[in-house]
Enzyme design. Structure first.
Site, mmCIF file in Angstrom:
data_model
loop_
_atom_site.group_PDB
_atom_site.id
_atom_site.type_symbol
_atom_site.label_atom_id
_atom_site.label_comp_id
_atom_site.label_asym_id
_atom_site.label_seq_id
_atom_site.Cartn_x
_atom_site.Cartn_y
_atom_site.Cartn_z
ATOM 1 N N TRP A 103 0.838 -1.206 0.000
ATOM 2 C CA TRP A 103 0.000 0.000 0.000
ATOM 3 C C TRP A 103 0.869 1.250 0.000
ATOM 4 C CZ3 TRP A 103 -4.345 -1.203 -1.863
ATOM 5 C CH2 TRP A 103 -4.929 -2.439 -1.559
ATOM 6 N N ASP A 173 -1.517 6.730 6.404
ATOM 7 C CA ASP A 173 -2.565 5.817 5.957
ATOM 8 C C ASP A 173 -2.820 4.856 7.120
ATOM 9 O OD1 ASP A 173 -4.113 3.801 4.944
ATOM 10 O OD2 ASP A 173 -2.766 3.273 3.284
ATOM 11 N N LYS A 197 -12.248 -1.794 7.577
ATOM 12 C CA LYS A 197 -11.515 -2.748 8.416
ATOM 13 C C LYS A 197 -11.873 -2.570 9.891
ATOM 14 C CE LYS A 197 -8.117 -2.381 4.913
ATOM 15 N NZ LYS A 197 -8.321 -3.655 4.221
HETATM 16 N N1 PMP Z 1 -4.097 1.132 2.672
HETATM 17 C C1 PMP Z 1 -4.110 0.030 3.433
HETATM 18 C C2 PMP Z 1 -3.162 -0.070 4.592
HETATM 19 C C3 PMP Z 1 -5.000 -1.005 3.136
HETATM 20 O O1 PMP Z 1 -5.019 -2.113 3.890
HETATM 21 C C4 PMP Z 1 -5.881 -0.856 2.039
HETATM 22 C C5 PMP Z 1 -6.928 -1.896 1.700
HETATM 23 N N2 PMP Z 1 -6.668 -3.172 1.945
HETATM 24 C C6 PMP Z 1 -5.816 0.294 1.268
HETATM 25 C C7 PMP Z 1 -4.913 1.283 1.622
HETATM 26 C C8 PMP Z 1 -6.689 0.511 0.073
HETATM 27 O O2 PMP Z 1 -7.940 0.822 0.549
HETATM 28 P P1 PMP Z 1 -9.230 1.043 -0.374
HETATM 29 O O3 PMP Z 1 -9.597 -0.314 -0.907
HETATM 30 O O4 PMP Z 1 -10.206 1.583 0.612
HETATM 31 O O5 PMP Z 1 -8.875 1.989 -1.440
#
Ligand code: PMP
Length: 362
Positions: A103, A173, A197
């Protein structure tokens, strides 16, 4: 349990049963309103009250001051990978990124479209099995902000405290560990987190935005991609995810009723300790992916001696009522996501199951 099984999914993930029950109660008609949350206008007094109460409860949970705005946006944390640099990388057009997983890498990819990115640290050479130590983080010194991912959902690692960035705004994030403990929001410029989450359903992303950074947001940006729009219109420039915000409100209330985030943190540490002890006491049958000092309280990642045994455990676990234990495709193995709402009892039962599995197959 109403036929519910243990849901170890990384997200969308388990929600508190109390929240689901209240939402079910309200689904035909909100008390005193005669209409469902799914049917009311986002311009109604009822929704105004819901969003205001949700923000007030979040402020209480994290001691957020009026220096910050709380926003509820759409397009996931993934859109924040772009919105952050578009809005606050200028005028210097340089940002530091600490890379601790897939990410973070996606965040870097989007930031590079806007300006210069300094990779202040990365742990990719050891498959992101750890968090860099403070002395490994090489900040550029004059960056517009420093970005990090507080919890790495895929690899199961987590920052135990924020990287020290001096006066440079910290952008985080926090998608997979928001609300898992109290943090000092004053250390941050921006915190963003997809709700699905630890906070609510998918389709809504919370952004905690320090208001002084608004001066960096250019009026030339597309309206919907400008934080200024959402701060000025209180997340209602367009129709927000009303249902998602309502559920986040119920989760925030649940957290307060549970005793707040310090209490939640104690429970989270207790749950994670049980699983890590099971791994550590298995004499190598279960092998944790993360270095001990970087272990996540939210996503516990581990391997078995062979892929066959991993598949066998996942299949047998599913028949026993434990769902979502398969690791992310990029690292394999297993992952138990045990967010705030995941019951302690479920962790105890998984540990018993894993010990029995080892006895039979070890
Ligand atoms: N950042 C992290 C740490 C994540 O775990 C995730 C999703 N698994 C995301 C960003 C992406 O999130 P989204 O699907 O809401 O765009």
């Amino acid at each position: 349990m109403e036929n519910r099984i243990y849901n170890f999914s990384a997200g969308p993930a388990v929600l508190p049963e109390e929240v689901l029950k209240e939402a079910r109660e309200d689904l035909m008609a909100l008390p005193g309103v005669g209409m469902s949350i799914l049917e009311i206008s986002h311009r109604s007094k009822t929704f105004d009250d819901i969003i205001a109460q949700t923000k007030a409860d979040i402020k209480k949970l994290l001691n957020i001051t009026d220096d910050y705005s709380i926003l509820f946006l759409q397009f996931g944390a993934s859109l924040q990978f772009s919105m952050v640099p578009m809005n606050i990388m200028p005028p210097k057009n340089l940002a530091d990124y600490i890379v601790t997983g897939s990410w973070s890498k996606k965040a870097v990819k989007e930031a590079k479209r806007v300006g210069n990115v300094n990779i202040a640290a990365t742990t990719e050479e050891t498959t992101f099995n750890r968090i860099p130590k403070q002395d490994e983080i090489k900040l550029s010194g004059d960056a517009s902000y420093v970005h990090f991912t507080s919890n790495n959902t895929i690899y199961g690692t987590q920052f135990k405290s924020e990287p020290d960035t001096g006066n440079v705004p910290l952008v985080c994030d926090a998608s997979s560990d928001i609300f898992h403990k109290k943090i000092d929001v004053n250390k941050y410029g921006i915190i963003y987190a997809g709700a699905q989450k630890n906070m609510g359903p998918s389709g809504v992303t919370m952004v905690i935005f320090r208001n002084d950074l608004l001066e960096r947001c250019s009026d030339d940006l597309p309206t919907m991609l400008n934080y200024k729009t959402h701060v000025e219109k209180d997340s209602m420039y367009n129709t927000p995810n009303t249902f998602g915000i309502y559920i986040i409100g119920l989760v925030a209330k649940w957290l307060l009723n549970m005793g707040g985030l310090d209490k939640m943190y104690e429970t989270n540490k207790h749950k994670a300790k049980m699983l890590y002890e099971c791994i550590d006491n298995s004499k190598g049958f279960y092998k944790g992916h993360a270095e001990k000092y970087s272990r996540s309280l939210m996503n516990i990642t581990f391997n078995l001696p062979t892929e066959e045994l991993e598949k066998k455990l996942i299949t047998e676990a599913l028949s026993a009522g434990f769902s979502g234990l398969k690791g992310h495709r990029s690292v394999g193995g297993l992952r138990a996501s045990i967010y705030n709402a995941f019951p302690t009892r479920g962790v105890e039962d998984l540990v018993t199951f894993m010990n029995e599995f080892q006895t039979k197959n070890g």
